[in-house]
Design a protein around this motif. Sequence first.
Motif, mmCIF file in Angstrom:
data_model
loop_
_atom_site.group_PDB
_atom_site.id
_atom_site.type_symbol
_atom_site.label_atom_id
_atom_site.label_comp_id
_atom_site.label_asym_id
_atom_site.label_seq_id
_atom_site.Cartn_x
_atom_site.Cartn_y
_atom_site.Cartn_z
ATOM 1 N N CYS A 129 -6.308 2.630 4.870
ATOM 2 C CA CYS A 129 -6.823 4.149 4.958
ATOM 3 C C CYS A 129 -7.925 4.287 3.869
ATOM 4 O O CYS A 129 -7.501 3.968 2.636
ATOM 5 C CB CYS A 129 -5.806 5.066 4.688
ATOM 6 N N GLN B 100 -3.677 4.024 -2.834
ATOM 7 C CA GLN B 100 -2.719 3.214 -2.812
ATOM 8 C C GLN B 100 -2.692 2.057 -1.996
ATOM 9 O O GLN B 100 -1.780 1.189 -1.714
ATOM 10 C CB GLN B 100 -1.481 4.036 -2.414
ATOM 11 N N SER B 101 -3.804 1.952 -1.365
ATOM 12 C CA SER B 101 -3.860 0.657 -0.493
ATOM 13 C C SER B 101 -4.057 -0.471 -1.208
ATOM 14 O O SER B 101 -4.793 -0.447 -2.225
ATOM 15 C CB SER B 101 -5.321 0.703 0.557
ATOM 16 N N ARG C 243 -3.664 0.928 11.980
ATOM 17 C CA ARG C 243 -2.668 1.747 12.853
ATOM 18 C C ARG C 243 -3.505 2.721 13.568
ATOM 19 O O ARG C 243 -4.402 3.008 13.219
ATOM 20 C CB ARG C 243 -1.575 2.291 11.931
ATOM 21 N N TYR D 28 -9.521 6.336 2.204
ATOM 22 C CA TYR D 28 -9.588 7.680 1.406
ATOM 23 C C TYR D 28 -8.204 7.194 0.258
ATOM 24 O O TYR D 28 -8.339 7.841 -0.850
ATOM 25 C CB TYR D 28 -9.042 8.902 2.098
ATOM 26 N N CYS D 29 -7.596 6.079 0.413
ATOM 27 C CA CYS D 29 -6.203 6.228 -0.249
ATOM 28 C C CYS D 29 -6.446 5.342 -1.626
ATOM 29 O O CYS D 29 -6.608 4.074 -1.337
ATOM 30 C CB CYS D 29 -5.372 5.736 0.728
ATOM 31 N N CYS E 277 0.157 -0.855 -0.809
ATOM 32 C CA CYS E 277 0.432 -0.611 0.602
ATOM 33 C C CYS E 277 -0.353 -1.404 1.613
ATOM 34 O O CYS E 277 -1.751 -1.547 1.267
ATOM 35 C CB CYS E 277 -0.029 1.066 0.813
ATOM 36 N N GLU F 4 -1.655 -1.007 4.384
ATOM 37 C CA GLU F 4 -2.765 -0.308 5.408
ATOM 38 C C GLU F 4 -4.156 -0.120 4.610
ATOM 39 O O GLU F 4 -3.976 -0.206 3.479
ATOM 40 C CB GLU F 4 -2.260 1.101 5.775
ATOM 41 N N ALA G 53 4.368 4.587 -0.391
ATOM 42 C CA ALA G 53 3.056 3.827 0.072
ATOM 43 C C ALA G 53 3.763 2.657 0.931
ATOM 44 O O ALA G 53 3.494 1.407 0.563
ATOM 45 C CB ALA G 53 2.322 3.327 -1.257
ATOM 46 N N TRP G 54 3.988 2.887 2.002
ATOM 47 C CA TRP G 54 4.419 1.981 3.033
ATOM 48 C C TRP G 54 3.787 2.345 4.182
ATOM 49 O O TRP G 54 3.323 3.402 4.542
ATOM 50 C CB TRP G 54 6.131 2.353 3.373
HETATM 51 FE FE1 SF4 Z 1 -2.573 4.901 4.125
HETATM 52 FE FE2 SF4 Z 1 -0.325 6.124 3.481
HETATM 53 FE FE3 SF4 Z 1 -0.917 3.538 2.587
HETATM 54 FE FE4 SF4 Z 1 -2.147 5.372 1.744
HETATM 55 S S1 SF4 Z 1 -0.072 5.093 1.207
HETATM 56 S S2 SF4 Z 1 -2.897 3.243 2.417
HETATM 57 S S3 SF4 Z 1 -2.191 6.782 3.294
HETATM 58 S S4 SF4 Z 1 -0.538 4.299 4.700
#
Ligand code: SF4
Length: 355
Positions: A64, A69-70, A175, A66-67, A60, A62, A108-109
């Motif tokens: 974030c 998947q980034s 974002r 905590y994530c 992803c 983004e 994860a977009w």
């Molecule tokens: Fe952020 Fe969602 Fe991407 Fe995780 S999957 S980094 S929460 S946008």
Amino acid sequence: MGLGADKLEIRHNWQFDEVKALFDQPFSDLIFQAQCVHRQHFDPNTVQVSTLLSIKTGSCPEDCKYCPQSNRYDTGLEKEALLEIETVLEEAKAAKASGATRFCMGAAWRSPKQKDMHHVLQMVRGVKELGMESCMTLGMLSVDQAEELAGAGLDYYNHNLDTSPEYYCDIISTRSYQDRLDTLANVRAAGLKVCCGGIVGMGEQPDDRVGLLLQLANMEEHPESVPINRLVRVEGTPLEVGDDLDPFDFIRTIAVARILMPISHVRLSAGREEMNEQMQALAFLAGANSIFYGEKLLTTPNPAANKDKQLFQRLGINSEKYESQRCPQGDELALLDKLEKAHNDAFFYDATASK
Ligand code: SF4
Ligand code: SAM
Ligand code: DTB
């Protein structure tokens, strides 16, 4: 028939100090108040059960914090392209067979690409054909995309505010808070039900938990579903290490959400794997009436389905077949009672068999 609006005091004009005062009450007073509100609008022994599936994993763009998947963090996560429709529907069938009534699909977009929309819409139609409620979380949505999803029969769209406006920039830079509010407005305008909540335990101050709930409670319409996630710390993310939130402050957050949004389902969401059963029972007592059910959330573990069934049995909790706040009458009620019983017999079958 829904409850008459006159019986409900649903406010959208909460003040910061009022919400803070709710949080700051003695614990027992807060739980008692939350339980009273809960009992006015819901069967207190019924919990809605949703199963999650990651339909597109990792990479992803983004950031974030905590994530897992980034693509900014090395979390060792195995990425996966958008799943085939058949694969998703097989998972949905298995979730239904295991007792879930809602199937939630997450990607994860940053936002869905137009070329993926057709695929995603077919997933929604397939899940609906199975007789399950559907939910998606795909990132930011335009008005047109929200309308397309609504047209395919999607029930809920999940898009979280995550934290207070003040703490938000410490967690995400790619974002804005306003971007999130804009997506939520597009989702509402398309007639979808809103699933919106946040994460606690990210190093925020108590006032940030007040700020998050204030944002949700002062929306023109409350989200029908309010997931309260307790941060799952994932190795490789910037939030891998930090002070854990006091468990009682987590329960307080659930209780205040229940009081502020009396007819919303409050979901005891991510983080249950790290909670003992007593803490989960306290969360239900504080007004949580929905969970994610199944061994996996999106990429991290969740309690085993059979463990949850046994917990429900020990606490005398039934899994929700229909929206318990609807208050059906007469023949409809009798029919729904029968369905509810059959649904629960099926739900508990495995748990009883394995005892
Ligand atoms: Fe952020 Fe969602 Fe991407 Fe995780 S999957 S980094 S929460 S946008
Ligand atoms: N990418 C989309 C988005 O962010 O809008 C949808 C998927 S995203 C993983 C959905 C939500 O999962 C996030 O908004 C966040 O609230 C929650 N989440 C992600 N990682 C988490 C973690 N480690 N602990 C708790 N909640 C988490
Ligand atoms: C929500 O509020 N929590 C869910 C769901 N909505 C999509 C996601 C939790 C994810 C936890 C981390 C993971 O498993 O990747």
